[in-house]
Write a protein that holds these residues in place. Structure first.
Motif, PDB file in Angstrom:
ATOM      1  N   VAL A 116       0.818  -1.209   0.000  1.00 50.45           N
ATOM      2  CA  VAL A 116       0.000   0.000   0.000  1.00 50.45           C
ATOM      3  C   VAL A 116       0.855   1.265   0.000  1.00 50.45           C
ATOM      4  N   THR A 117       2.034   1.231   0.632  1.00 49.20           N
ATOM      5  CA  THR A 117       2.860   2.439   0.662  1.00 49.20           C
ATOM      6  C   THR A 117       3.403   2.792  -0.722  1.00 49.20           C
ATOM      7  N   LEU A 118       3.445   1.821  -1.631  1.00 51.42           N
ATOM      8  CA  LEU A 118       3.871   2.113  -3.002  1.00 51.42           C
ATOM      9  C   LEU A 118       2.952   3.116  -3.685  1.00 51.42           C
ATOM     10  N   ARG A 119       1.757   3.302  -3.166  1.00 47.45           N
ATOM     11  CA  ARG A 119       0.818   4.233  -3.788  1.00 47.45           C
ATOM     12  C   ARG A 119       1.217   5.692  -3.577  1.00 47.45           C
ATOM     13  N   GLY A 120       2.088   5.937  -2.608  1.00 50.78           N
ATOM     14  CA  GLY A 120       2.521   7.311  -2.363  1.00 50.78           C
ATOM     15  C   GLY A 120       3.283   7.872  -3.545  1.00 50.78           C
ATOM     16  N   GLU A 121       3.154   9.169  -3.779  1.00 47.19           N
ATOM     17  CA  GLU A 121       3.810   9.792  -4.935  1.00 47.19           C
ATOM     18  C   GLU A 121       5.319   9.579  -4.928  1.00 47.19           C
ATOM     19  N   LYS A 122       5.942   9.750  -3.773  1.00 45.99           N
ATOM     20  CA  LYS A 122       7.392   9.629  -3.707  1.00 45.99           C
ATOM     21  C   LYS A 122       7.845   8.179  -3.690  1.00 45.99           C
ATOM     22  N   ALA A 123       6.928   7.254  -3.428  1.00 47.70           N
ATOM     23  CA  ALA A 123       7.280   5.838  -3.471  1.00 47.70           C
ATOM     24  C   ALA A 123       7.201   5.293  -4.886  1.00 47.70           C
ATOM     25  N   ARG A 124       6.211   5.745  -5.637  1.00 48.08           N
ATOM     26  CA  ARG A 124       6.038   5.194  -6.981  1.00 48.08           C
ATOM     27  C   ARG A 124       6.889   5.909  -8.028  1.00 48.08           C
ATOM     28  N   ALA A 125       7.312   7.143  -7.735  1.00 49.35           N
ATOM     29  CA  ALA A 125       8.096   7.903  -8.715  1.00 49.35           C
ATOM     30  C   ALA A 125       9.399   7.206  -9.110  1.00 49.35           C
ATOM     31  N   PRO A 126      10.178   6.635  -8.163  1.00 47.35           N
ATOM     32  CA  PRO A 126      11.414   5.956  -8.578  1.00 47.35           C
ATOM     33  C   PRO A 126      11.175   4.811  -9.550  1.00 47.35           C
ATOM     34  N   LEU A 127      10.055   4.106  -9.390  1.00 50.12           N
ATOM     35  CA  LEU A 127       9.780   2.980 -10.280  1.00 50.12           C
ATOM     36  C   LEU A 127       9.387   3.469 -11.668  1.00 50.12           C
ATOM     37  N   LYS A 128       8.713   4.625 -11.732  1.00 47.43           N
ATOM     38  CA  LYS A 128       8.382   5.216 -13.028  1.00 47.43           C
ATOM     39  C   LYS A 128       9.661   5.680 -13.725  1.00 47.43           C
ATOM     40  N   ILE A 129      10.576   6.244 -12.963  1.00 44.19           N
ATOM     41  CA  ILE A 129      11.863   6.676 -13.520  1.00 44.19           C
ATOM     42  C   ILE A 129      12.661   5.467 -13.995  1.00 44.19           C
ATOM     43  N   GLN A 130      12.657   4.406 -13.203  1.00 45.82           N
ATOM     44  CA  GLN A 130      13.374   3.191 -13.607  1.00 45.82           C
ATOM     45  C   GLN A 130      12.766   2.610 -14.874  1.00 45.82           C
ATOM     46  N   SER A 131      11.462   2.656 -14.991  1.00 44.38           N
ATOM     47  CA  SER A 131      10.801   2.174 -16.201  1.00 44.38           C
ATOM     48  C   SER A 131      11.280   2.953 -17.422  1.00 44.38           C
ATOM     49  N   ALA A 132      11.464   4.267 -17.245  1.00 43.15           N
ATOM     50  CA  ALA A 132      11.959   5.086 -18.357  1.00 43.15           C
ATOM     51  C   ALA A 132      13.402   4.744 -18.698  1.00 43.15           C
ATOM     52  N   LEU A 133      14.223   4.490 -17.684  1.00 39.87           N
ATOM     53  CA  LEU A 133      15.610   4.081 -17.935  1.00 39.87           C
ATOM     54  C   LEU A 133      15.656   2.779 -18.733  1.00 39.87           C
ATOM     55  N   VAL A 134      14.844   1.816 -18.345  1.00 41.94           N
ATOM     56  CA  VAL A 134      14.826   0.527 -19.032  1.00 41.94           C
ATOM     57  C   VAL A 134      14.288   0.689 -20.457  1.00 41.94           C
ATOM     58  N   ARG A 135      13.282   1.542 -20.612  1.00 46.70           N
ATOM     59  CA  ARG A 135      12.752   1.792 -21.960  1.00 46.70           C
ATOM     60  C   ARG A 135      13.833   2.414 -22.856  1.00 46.70           C
ATOM     61  N   GLY A 136      14.590   3.360 -22.288  1.00 40.10           N
ATOM     62  CA  GLY A 136      15.682   3.957 -23.042  1.00 40.10           C
ATOM     63  C   GLY A 136      16.752   2.938 -23.395  1.00 40.10           C
ATOM     64  N   PHE A 137      17.010   2.015 -22.478  1.00 38.44           N
ATOM     65  CA  PHE A 137      17.960   0.920 -22.707  1.00 38.44           C
ATOM     66  C   PHE A 137      17.533   0.099 -23.920  1.00 38.44           C
ATOM     67  N   ARG A 138      16.281  -0.322 -23.919  1.00 40.43           N
ATOM     68  CA  ARG A 138      15.785  -1.150 -25.017  1.00 40.43           C
ATOM     69  C   ARG A 138      15.764  -0.374 -26.343  1.00 40.43           C
ATOM     70  N   LYS A 139      15.271   0.848 -26.312  1.00 40.11           N
ATOM     71  CA  LYS A 139      15.125   1.622 -27.542  1.00 40.11           C
ATOM     72  C   LYS A 139      16.474   1.853 -28.220  1.00 40.11           C
ATOM     73  N   TYR A 140      17.475   2.206 -27.420  1.00 45.90           N
ATOM     74  CA  TYR A 140      18.772   2.488 -28.027  1.00 45.90           C
ATOM     75  C   TYR A 140      19.383   1.226 -28.621  1.00 45.90           C
ATOM     76  N   LEU A 141      19.351   0.132 -27.875  1.00 47.88           N
ATOM     77  CA  LEU A 141      19.957  -1.098 -28.372  1.00 47.88           C
ATOM     78  C   LEU A 141      19.217  -1.637 -29.589  1.00 47.88           C
ATOM     79  N   ASP A 142      17.895  -1.512 -29.604  1.00 42.97           N
ATOM     80  CA  ASP A 142      17.143  -1.907 -30.793  1.00 42.97           C
ATOM     81  C   ASP A 142      17.601  -1.101 -32.008  1.00 42.97           C
TER      82      ASP A 142
END
Length: 424
Positions: A116-142
């Motif tokens: 439930v604490t993952l619902r907090g803005e500051k808790a979920r933001a790092p995972l959204k940022i990590q998702s963007a990092l991983v997306r950038g990883f895939r896009k560049y290598l593709d």
């Protein structure tokens, strides 16, 4: 009526909208009530008449109302509604007040109630940022002709040997959770030449630090037909740049919320020989260290090179054979073409050129006291024209931790696994 996301509210002033989300916060001022409604895109203030019975925070709700501009409201806009529909009520108060959630307070409580604490803005933001990092990883290598692969996570032997393996019962035989896809991604260089994988790996290490996990997300890369480890580092420089650019473009609100200072990344990251790094640690920084760079040494080097070169990144190169895995390319003088990438004083990457001669692989295994027979399938592939190749692995959580400035790497994983935690 079509649903409107909270992020779309500023573009709909004067229009009636329907919002769906969670009741993030509520306040009753008698004749008027305020709530903050949270959905996947953000938070908006909703004004309701006094006297309405509001459900507990984290209830799933729907409201319809008119968007108005209000400079005093969060984000400068609010929705004025006459009623609120409860789609599913929260049945009890949350164990942690989500709007007041903060990483630096009661860390064990935050992790225990992570569901439930993952619902907090500051808790979920790092995972959204990590998702963007991983997306950038895939896009560049593709874009560079790499093929994504999917390798086994139940293996007969560890990629690096040693005792830090999780053993499992595999139909009466011993098997292990994979430490790394290293051996498989090298084999797949012989198939596709350039490959990558995004997958969890496991290390049975009894750490209790702010930078270690026993299960983490590894971003692995391997490429064939290289001249040296310089080709690998050159690729990683551009890859890291692309990952950061993707994050800046697609996770802007999260970066702003966490007040992230984007890193200094020069066109060419400095290369510092391992021996020189050790000399700096001992002579210029006055620190002790063991056979390899320890946590304190890495932090000190990060600060040293940030000041000297104005960069948050530095490659430590020319590692000795004694501190690198058996498959690292030896240069014949006791050193290797292996490297680490430090980011703000933390190792986020280990990489380098690999051995492509099967006889040398056997020699290196024996030199480290490892049985070549346990790696016979791996060695076989090198008898069929494997090219010079190399690669690296980025720890996604560590990269996220240092980019954001998280006090603990566990906050960079939705449900972290460390030596004491198997739940939730």
């Amino acid at each position: 009526m079509e649903r409107t996301l909270t992020s779309e509210v500023p573009g709909k002033v004067g229009e009636e909208v329907e919002l769906q989300g969670w009741l993030h916060w509520r306040r009753n001022l008698g004749g008027i009530q305020f709530i903050l409604l949270r959905d996947r895109s953000g938070i908006v203030q909703v004004v309701l008449p006094g006297g309405l019975k509001l459900p507990l925070p984290e209830s799933a709700v729907r409201v319809r109302g008119v968007v108005v501009q209000n400079d005093k409201a969060p984000g400068g806009y609010e929705v004025q509604a006459e009623d609120l529909e409860v789609l599913q009520p929260s049945q009890q108060p949350t164990p942690v007040e989500i709007p007041k959630e903060e990483w630096r307070a009661n860390p064990e409580t935050l992790l225990t109630y992570r569901y439930v604490t993952l619902r907090g803005e500051k808790a979920r933001a790092p995972l959204k940022i990590q998702s963007a990092l991983v997306r950038g990883f895939r896009k560049y290598l593709d874009s560079q002709g790499f093929t994504e692969i999917f390798t086994p996570k139940l293996v007969r032997a560890g990629a690096e040997g040693g005792a830090n393996l999780f053993e499992v019962d595999y139909f009466g035989e011993s098997a292990y959770l994979a430490q790394s896809p290293q051996l498989y991604k090298q084999i797949m260089v012989g198939v596709y030449e350039r490959v990558y994988e995004v997958a969890p790996v496991w290390r049975a290490e009894e750490h209790a630090t702010s930078r270690h996990l026993n299960e983490y997300l590894s971003l692995d890369v391997e490429m064939g037909f290289i001249d040296s480890d310089e080709d690998v580092m050159a690729l990683e420089e551009e890859l890291v740049r692309a990952m950061l650019e993707e994050t800046a473009q697609t996770a802007g609100p999260e970066l702003a919320l966490l007040e992230v200072e984007m890193p200094k990344l020069p066109r060419e990251i400095p290369r510092v020989p391992y021996a020189e790094a050790k000399r700096i640690v001992k002579e210029e920084l006055g620190l002790g260290m063991g056979a390899d760079l320890n946590d304190e040494a890495e932090r000190a080097l990060g600060a040293y090179f940030a000041e000297k070169y104005g960069t948050d990144f530095v490659f430590i190169v020319q590692y000795p054979e004694s501190v690198r895995p058996f498959y690292t390319y030896p240069t014949g003088d006791g050193l290797t073409r292996g490297y680490d990438l430090l980011f703000r004083g933390l190792e986020i990457t280990s990489g380098g050129q690999r051995i492509h001669d099967p006889d040398v692989i056997v020699q290196q295994l024996e030199k480290k006291g490892m049985d070549p027979q346990r790696f016979r399938d791996y060695i076989e592939v090198f008898k069929y024209g494997m090219p010079p190749h190399g690669g690296f692995a980025i720890g996604a959580e560590r990269f996220t931790q240092k980019l954001i400035g998280l006090p603990n790497v566990r906050y960079a994983r939705a449900f972290p696994r460390d030596r004491h935690r198997l739940e939730p």
